[in-house]
Scaffold this active site. Structure first.
Site, PDB file in Angstrom:
ATOM      1  N   ALA A  32      -5.807   5.325   5.557  1.00  0.00           N
ATOM      2  CA  ALA A  32      -6.625   6.342   6.210  1.00  0.00           C
ATOM      3  C   ALA A  32      -7.816   6.746   5.342  1.00  0.00           C
ATOM      4  CB  ALA A  32      -5.780   7.564   6.573  1.00  0.00           C
TER       5      ALA A  32
ATOM      6  N   PHE B 285      -7.946   1.605  11.995  1.00  0.00           N
ATOM      7  CA  PHE B 285      -6.710   2.166  12.550  1.00  0.00           C
ATOM      8  C   PHE B 285      -6.913   2.632  13.992  1.00  0.00           C
ATOM      9  CE2 PHE B 285      -3.027   5.183  12.259  1.00  0.00           C
ATOM     10  CZ  PHE B 285      -2.127   4.369  11.615  1.00  0.00           C
TER      11      PHE B 285
ATOM     12  N   PHE C 266      -5.969  -3.851   3.402  1.00  0.00           N
ATOM     13  CA  PHE C 266      -6.699  -3.588   4.658  1.00  0.00           C
ATOM     14  C   PHE C 266      -5.807  -2.975   5.732  1.00  0.00           C
ATOM     15  CE2 PHE C 266      -8.254  -7.693   2.832  1.00  0.00           C
ATOM     16  CZ  PHE C 266      -9.357  -7.164   2.174  1.00  0.00           C
TER      17      PHE C 266
ATOM     18  N   GLU D  37     -12.696   3.081   5.414  1.00  0.00           N
ATOM     19  CA  GLU D  37     -12.737   2.586   6.788  1.00  0.00           C
ATOM     20  C   GLU D  37     -14.066   2.781   7.514  1.00  0.00           C
ATOM     21  OE1 GLU D  37      -9.155   4.986   7.279  1.00  0.00           O
ATOM     22  OE2 GLU D  37      -8.443   3.412   8.619  1.00  0.00           O
TER      23      GLU D  37
ATOM     24  N   GLU E  20       0.570  -1.653   4.678  1.00  0.00           N
ATOM     25  CA  GLU E  20       0.942  -0.237   4.742  1.00  0.00           C
ATOM     26  C   GLU E  20       2.417  -0.098   5.115  1.00  0.00           C
ATOM     27  OE1 GLU E  20      -1.644   2.248   7.057  1.00  0.00           O
ATOM     28  OE2 GLU E  20      -0.319   3.977   6.915  1.00  0.00           O
TER      29      GLU E  20
ATOM     30  N   ARG F 139      -7.710  -1.462   8.739  1.00  0.00           N
ATOM     31  CA  ARG F 139      -8.963  -0.737   8.472  1.00  0.00           C
ATOM     32  C   ARG F 139      -9.627  -0.198   9.744  1.00  0.00           C
ATOM     33  NH1 ARG F 139     -13.094  -3.632   4.303  1.00  0.00           N
ATOM     34  NH2 ARG F 139     -13.929  -1.764   3.311  1.00  0.00           N
TER      35      ARG F 139
ATOM     36  N   THR G 216      -3.699  11.610  10.592  1.00  0.00           N
ATOM     37  CA  THR G 216      -3.544  12.468  11.763  1.00  0.00           C
ATOM     38  C   THR G 216      -2.108  12.961  11.899  1.00  0.00           C
ATOM     39  OG1 THR G 216      -3.275  10.521  13.164  1.00  0.00           O
ATOM     40  CG2 THR G 216      -5.490  11.437  12.955  1.00  0.00           C
TER      41      THR G 216
ATOM     42  N   ARG H 106      -5.667   7.528  17.001  1.00  0.00           N
ATOM     43  CA  ARG H 106      -6.976   7.452  16.351  1.00  0.00           C
ATOM     44  C   ARG H 106      -7.999   6.757  17.247  1.00  0.00           C
ATOM     45  NH1 ARG H 106      -9.539   8.371  11.376  1.00  0.00           N
ATOM     46  NH2 ARG H 106      -7.657   9.351  10.554  1.00  0.00           N
TER      47      ARG H 106
ATOM     48  N   GLN I 119       0.833  -1.195   0.000  1.00  0.00           N
ATOM     49  CA  GLN I 119       0.000   0.000   0.000  1.00  0.00           C
ATOM     50  C   GLN I 119       0.870   1.248   0.000  1.00  0.00           C
ATOM     51  OE1 GLN I 119      -2.602  -2.106   3.339  1.00  0.00           O
ATOM     52  NE2 GLN I 119      -3.341  -0.046   3.005  1.00  0.00           N
TER      53      GLN I 119
END
Lengths: 518, 776
Positions: free
Chosen positions: B524, B357, B241, B728, B245, B355, B455, B323, B210
């Site tokens: 995100a 997070f 998902f 998400e 990442e 997903r 964020t 988060r 990702q």
């Protein structure tokens, strides 16, 4: 040995017989549409369809969706295999027209990441060419062996409903009419006594008669027998062990088929060939033996049931196998054969200890014999059979606890709503069988003892539930704690009592909430 | 199952806001779609096999690879000593060695890589690697880490008002603990990389990632190269998902190390068991709370201490914790609060993005709090939810002091509860329960308010590169990756819209770091928000370059040129038009540049973590679900029987794609909360490392009645074409399954208070809840 891959003949006599079809497709044939998601038959990404002229199903010749990750190449001898690349119709000017299953899935946005998609397509292909998809649960069952992590399944189920039984024209329909007949079956068997494949120092023999089998087995006493391969192949794909000698039972007509025998007493016995695929047993059980059908509903994926066999499920002697409790409760026996002859053994004597059976060297399980209940006459003894499987996930999971119960009552139960007084019937006989609670599939003798001779009452039921503690002490593992297993074991018996007393149907409804359906 | 479809396929005009198929749909169903393991291997390609730690924590006392190096077919066995650059693959915390150096911190940590001609050869070689490890005490639970004071990073606090006073004064007080379990991503395609050496010391990396730019950066650091020497190409993933990442870098760096060392192409694809053991999962959380309510069910004060299990390395655990805290408010205004968050450092696989997070873990806490309050007060939980939504000032401030503008919670609630007949069905459910002894039903409403933006504010940027060829062919490149979510389909629609083409006339290229540099992860939920703006910007630049050319061809004013339907036409005289390719050919002849880059940065997002204050989110996405379940009091088995969803995707770019995200997100959330249970041995070995033992939802777990609709008239200002992020937020809708199970359990328990319902609610957990004494 040979098979046909997307209509092209492939010779497999000189290849390592432990090569799986999936590895062959991806590494040798360059067909990489078929994916590996787990290499253990749990995700369905590797699904292909196989047309087996030698084994027409009891619903007629058909394409069967199977997990290519668990199929050893020689087991395909004489078969026709189609992969996701082999579905499209060649049109004018090289245009390729997708199969109905492909269009249906695409148009409903049934693919997101696309990795499970070829497998889903192949399961849809089986659905499209099946003629026995009569009930909604069968469509769920057809697709439950294909995991998808993206879509949430709604569009996949919609596609399945759209194509089920559609029997589209085209390449696969022509294949079915050309190759589905008995003549093709004869061609597959050929004249050879034993078909052989060998490579990389390993060999597989596929005898075409029991005599040839005994001879072969005597020559190679260390050889492993293989039929569906849904368990044995895990040795290759997960533990990376490769058996040097294999004997396939694929070509033995003696181990196949099923028949109902009616004895002079009027008693009926159902003989099931050990190598009969579980999906075929399931279909026949629907009318003959609803409790066995009930156990097979959530037994495993369609792909697994298409390859796995009743004999295999019994001979692995797993404590969490699902057919053993169902058959123990039914009072089944097994016919064991060797070069010396045949013997009939009560099923419970087959299971000796954890994953060990009473089979002698060079003896095999040939047939299973299931006594069928006589139709109940008014006022006479009636038998009630039910089977239950409880797992974390209903579909395609291994049971935490499975159970099957058979009780014979002295007379039919009064309709539940009637409440017309009178003593309840007496329990004449009881067979209570469990899986997942002990080292072997087991009968709960103490609980049976608490029921037999007693009135069919909640008091007797609770005595039987209490007696289960004498029958077994379950263990804790990742499928459930000892507490859960023990509690559920008792609750299943309670559920059985209430199901029977309420006159609930023996067959499961569509998408039941739980194993007990009240 | 059914789901509403709003608009017809294949519109004549702009493809925006119309249903469309996934851009790869035909390639998916025909098997033509290629993933990393499907790419034809260049000649002389080798494969790799990792040798991993078998103890959770210990000191490596001996590592002998000589016998393995001599094994037939083995070409190299690489250890930490072979890393020429920096032995680290962490996103920023520098605590995650590519190959274990001296110590091991989790079962599955890679100690050596065997590289050989075949997997069989590698495995045989791996069996000859001698690893001796002196075990050290390992921390395997959040509780153990807390007791040892073992944490990653610093605590995160959010505060408002005098929470102690507000709690003390509250007429109704609750306290308890909410536990949610981890979750394996179970992307169908496991981690995979193929690295092909190029001329000089350059490398081409095919990665299932990702985050191609991070893979590029990590490969460069590990090998001591400039990022310019490394090209990472990410064609598509078989699911991500969040699991790809950061953690794709590990597999890619191992393969790159081997490829650079041996000057041969090297492929490394983890098998399912390796993938599940080695890679991180969703963070389990344990959250302890105290809450105060009015007698009418108004939330007055909430204190929460949320602790996650970060595993052995920090990875993204800090941002995930953030988060979680950003979503402890759910959809609700909290007058007085104190939130504290910490990441426990344990000796398990390093947990990572998944997903939501941390958002789902946060929202699950407040939902349990509200449901308990409603049960205590004898109120319908939906009524308690409704009265606590954000509203007018001062009820419009989040715990992190961002104002909630244009809150849609009440609108979604009112529309959906009416459409799904919530109130009547709740009464029906209770009447049904009164008649049934062994099965109980439950129904619940679940609101979602999910903050959109990275964020870490600097990540909110994206680039695109659009190429137009003289014959009118168009290629778009953008920094986002396709993992099934339909990003490419949306980008095609955005580009086609700006250039006045049909989506089929535009080709989206494989994501590659040599087209767009310094990209952020596709994560995100930001993929289409950020990349859509960048693609649109590039396309607008090109369109405006073509405008004078078209005006000359049409002999009209530039302002009168309209690009639509594959043509440029004169607005004043629509019969006068020239095909797009004629305009591009003329532009080429006129020496007009036909390539352009686009760039976008989200304005006005910032956050001061130390102060617990800022504006971390560009906007909020909303949604609501009404969930109905049925459970068996004999076995604890249960089933979600009906789900109605109303989801806010703004003015959806492609409704059919977004509905797919909603449905898929819901079912994935359902799996997290009910089916998917990770079990470790007391020594820290994952026992559930394949689908044999780890159960993601199967087809029959999806609700048979599944009605998904998108909120209409919901355009979002300041986002690409009025749309909203959708990857998400729908995942959180599934928290309603817990509410519905609570309702059914309450029925089965005759109203006895149930203090805690841990997730995943496996059949065993439900049976235990049924057997739990009141209030315990």
């Amino acid at each position: 040995m040979h098979f046909y891959l997307n209509d092209e003949r492939v010779d497999i006599s000189h290849i390592d017989p432990t090569t799986t079809l999936l590895r062959y497709l991806r590494d040798e044939a360059g067909l990489r549409g078929t994916k590996e998601g787990c290499a253990e038959g749990d995700c369905g990404a590797c699904t292909v369809v196989v047309l087996d002229p030698a084994r027409p199903t009891n619903a007629g010749a058909s394409y069967r969706a199977v997990n290519s990750c668990l199929l050893l190449l020689p087991m395909l001898h004489g078969r026709r295999v189609y992969t996701v690349e082999g579905l499209a119709e060649e049109g004018a000017g090289g245009a390729r027209e997708p199969h109905l299953a492909q269009r249906a899935l695409m148009e409903r946005l049934g693919s997101q990441c696309g990795y499970c998609t070829p497998g889903v397509v192949m399961s849809l292909v089986e659905a499209a060419h099946r003629s026995d998809l009569d009930e909604p649960w069968q469509v769920d069952d057809q697709l439950c062996g294909n995991l998808c992590r993206c879509t949430g399944y709604r569009p996949i189920l919609a596609a399945a409903e759209a194509v089920a039984g559609a029997r589209p024209e085209g390449r696969l329909a022509r294949g079915l009419s050309l190759w589905g007949g008995a003549g093709a079956a004869e061609e597959a068997r050929g004249d050879a006594e034993v078909h052989r494949a060998a490579g990389a120092g390993r060999a597989l023999a596929a005898p075409s008669s029991l005599e040839a089998l005994w001879a072969e087995w005597a020559r190679e006493p260390q050889a492993l027998l293989v039929m569906g391969g849904t368990d044995l192949s895990l040795m290759i794909t997960k533990r990376f062990e490769r058996p040097a000698r294999l004997i396939s039972l694929e070509l033995l007509p003696e181990l196949r088929g099923s028949e109902v025998e009616t004895l002079p007493s009027g008693e009926r016995r159902w003989w099931i060939g050990a190598t009969e695929a579980l999906s075929d047993v399931e279909r026949l059980a629907r009318d003959l033996c609803p409790s066995l059908e009930r156990m097979l509903r959530f037994f495993g994926a369609r792909q697994i049931k298409n390859r796995g066999t009743l004999g295999g499920n019994l001979c692995t002697a797993s404590p969490i196998g699902d057919t053993p409790p169902a058959l123990l409760a039914l009072g089944a026996s097994v016919e064991l054969r060797s070069a010396a002859g045949a013997r009939l053994l009560p099923l419970e004597e087959l299971f000796v200890s954890y994953r060990r059976t009473a089979l002698r060297p060079q003896e095999l399980l040939a047939r299973v014999c299931v006594p069928l209940p006589a139709p109940a006459a008014p006022g006479e003894e009636t038998r009630h059979d039910r089977a239950y499987k409880v797992s974390k996930r209903q579909e395609l999971d291994i049971s935490a606890v499975s159970a099957a119960f058979s009780v014979t009552l002295s007379r039919p139960l009064a309709p539940a709503a009637g409440g017309a007084g009178g003593a309840p019937p007496v329990v004449v006989a009881a067979r209570l069988a469990y899986g997942g609670v002990a080292a072997i599939p087991t009968r709960a003798r103490a609980a049976e003892g608490a029921l037999v001779g007693a009135l069919w009452s909640e008091e007797a039921l609770e005595r039987a539930v209490a007696a289960l503690a004498q029958d077994f002490t379950p263990i804790s593992d990742h499928r459930g704690s000892a507490w859960y297993r023990a509690t559920v074991a008792g609750n299943l018996l309670r559920g059985f009592w209430h199901e029977v007393s309420a006159g609930a149907p023996a067959r499961l409804p569509y998408r039941p909430t739980a194993a007990v359906s009240l | 199952m059914n789901s509403s479809r709003h608009t017809p396929l294949s519109p004549a005009g702009s493809p925006l806001h119309h249903d469309a198929l996934h851009d790869s749909a035909l390639r998916h169903v025909t098997g033509e779609a290629l993933y990393v393991d499907d790419l034809p291997e260049p000649p002389r390609t080798l494969v790799g096999w990792p040798v991993t730690a078998r103890v959770a924590r210990g000191r490596i006392t001996r590592l002998d690879v000589e016998a393995a190096r001599a094994a037939p077919g083995v070409r190299a066995v690489l250890t930490a000593a072979d890393v020429p650059g920096v032995n680290d693959v962490s996103p920023f915390s520098h605590d995650e060695p590519l190959l274990a150096a001296g110590e091991v911190f989790a079962v599955g940590q890679v100690i050596a890589l065997v590289v050989g001609e075949s997997y069989d050869a590698c495995r045989a070689g791996a069996a000859r690697v001698v690893v001796e490890v002196e075990p050290l005490p390992a921390l395997l639970t959040i509780e153990a880490a807390e007791a040892a004071g073992s944490y990653h990073g610093t605590p995160h606090f959010m505060r408002r008002g005098d929470v102690d006073a507000a709690l003390a004064a509250a007429p109704v007080r609750l306290s308890g603990e909410v536990r949610t379990g981890g979750q394996e991503h179970f992307y169908l395609e496991t981690h995979a990389a193929l690295v092909v050496p190029q001329e000089l010391n350059h490398l081409l990396v095919h990665s299932s990632t990702q985050h191609p730019s991070e893979v590029q950066a990590k490969v460069a650091e590990v090998l001591g190269l400039s990022r310019s020497a490394v090209v990472v190409e990410a064609r598509r993933m078989g699911g991500g998902f969040g699991g790809k990442e950061t953690q794709a870098a590990h597999v890619a760096c191992l393969a790159a190390l081997a490829a650079a060392r041996l000057r041969r192409p090297v492929k490394l694809c983890l098998n399912r068991d390796q993938d599940m053991v080695m890679t991180g999962k969703r963070h389990p959380f344990v959250s302890r709370y105290e809450a105060g309510f009015s007698a009418q069910g108004d939330l007055l004060a909430l204190r929460v201490r949320a602790v996650s299990d970060g595993g052995w390395a920090a990875d993204l655990s800090g941002a995930i914790l953030d988060r979680c805290l950003f979503h402890l408010d759910g959809a609700y205004y909290i007058p007085a609060l104190e939130f504290e968050g910490r990441v426990a450092k344990t000796h398990l696989a390093s947990n990572t993005a998944f997903r939501g997070f941390g958002g789902p873990q946060g929202a699950a806490v407040i939902e349990e709090v509200l449901h308990r309050a409603a049960e205590r007060l004898g109120l319908d939980p939906a009524a308690v939810q409704r009265r606590n939504f954000y509203g007018e000032a001062p009820r419009d401030h989040t715990p992190y002091h961002q104002r909630v503008e244009g809150d849609r919670s009440a609108r979604v609630f009112d529309e959906l509860t009416a459409r799904a007949r919530y109130a009547e069905r709740r009464a029906e459910v209770e009447a049904w329960n009164a008649r049934h002894r062994w099965q109980k039903r439950g129904i619940a409403y679940q609101p979602v308010k999910f903050g959109i933006s990275f964020t870490a504010s600097h990540l909110n940027q994206a680039g695109a590169l659009v190429l137009i060829y003289a014959d009118g062919g168009v290629q778009i490149n953008h920094g986002g990756t396709e993992m099934g979510q339909g990003l490419h389909a949306k980008m095609l629609a955005v580009a086609a819209h700006e250039l006045g083409l049909r989506a089929e006339q535009v080709r989206v290229m494989h994501t590659s770091t040599d087209k767009v540099p310094n990209t952020s992860a596709t994560a995100a939920s930001s993929g289409s928000d950020l990349n859509g703006q960048a693609v649109a910007a590039a396309c607008v630049t090109l369109r405006e370059r073509l405008r004078p050319v078209a005006a000359r061809l049409l002999r009209c004013a530039e302002a009168d040129v309209r690009f639509e339907g594959g043509r440029a036409s004169d607005v004043a005289r629509p019969d006068r038009a020239v095909p797009f390719e004629e305009v591009t050919q003329a532009a080429y002849m006129a020496q007009v540049s036909l390539s352009a880059a686009g760039f976008y940065r989200t304005p006005d997002v910032h956050y001061d973590r130390a102060a617990g204050r800022g504006r971390p989110f560009h906007y909020f996405a909303y949604g609501g679900a009404v969930v109905e379940v049925e459970l068996s009091t004999l076995t604890g088995e249960h089933r979600v029987t009906r789900v109605d969803v109303l989801h806010d995707a703004g003015r959806s770019l492609i409704p059919s794609i977004d509905v797919g995200q909603v449905e898929g997100g819901f079912v994935q959330g359902l799996g997290w909360l009910t089916r998917e249970e990770l079990v470790w041995s007391p020594e820290g070995h994952l026992k559930t490392h394949s689908p044999d033992t780890y159960k993601i939802p199967a087809l029959g777990d999806a609700p048979r009645a599944f009605h998904v609709a998108l909120l209409t008239d919901a355009a979002q200002e300041g986002v690409i074409h009025g749309s909203k992020a959708v990857g998400e937020p729908p995942f959180l809708l599934a928290i309603g399954v817990l509410g519905a199970l609570r309702h059914a359990l309450q029925s089965a328990r005759g109203g006895a208070e149930l203090a805690a319902l841990d997730a995943p609610c496996t059949p065993e957990r439900i049976l235990r809840a049924l057997a739990t004494p009141p209030g315990a």
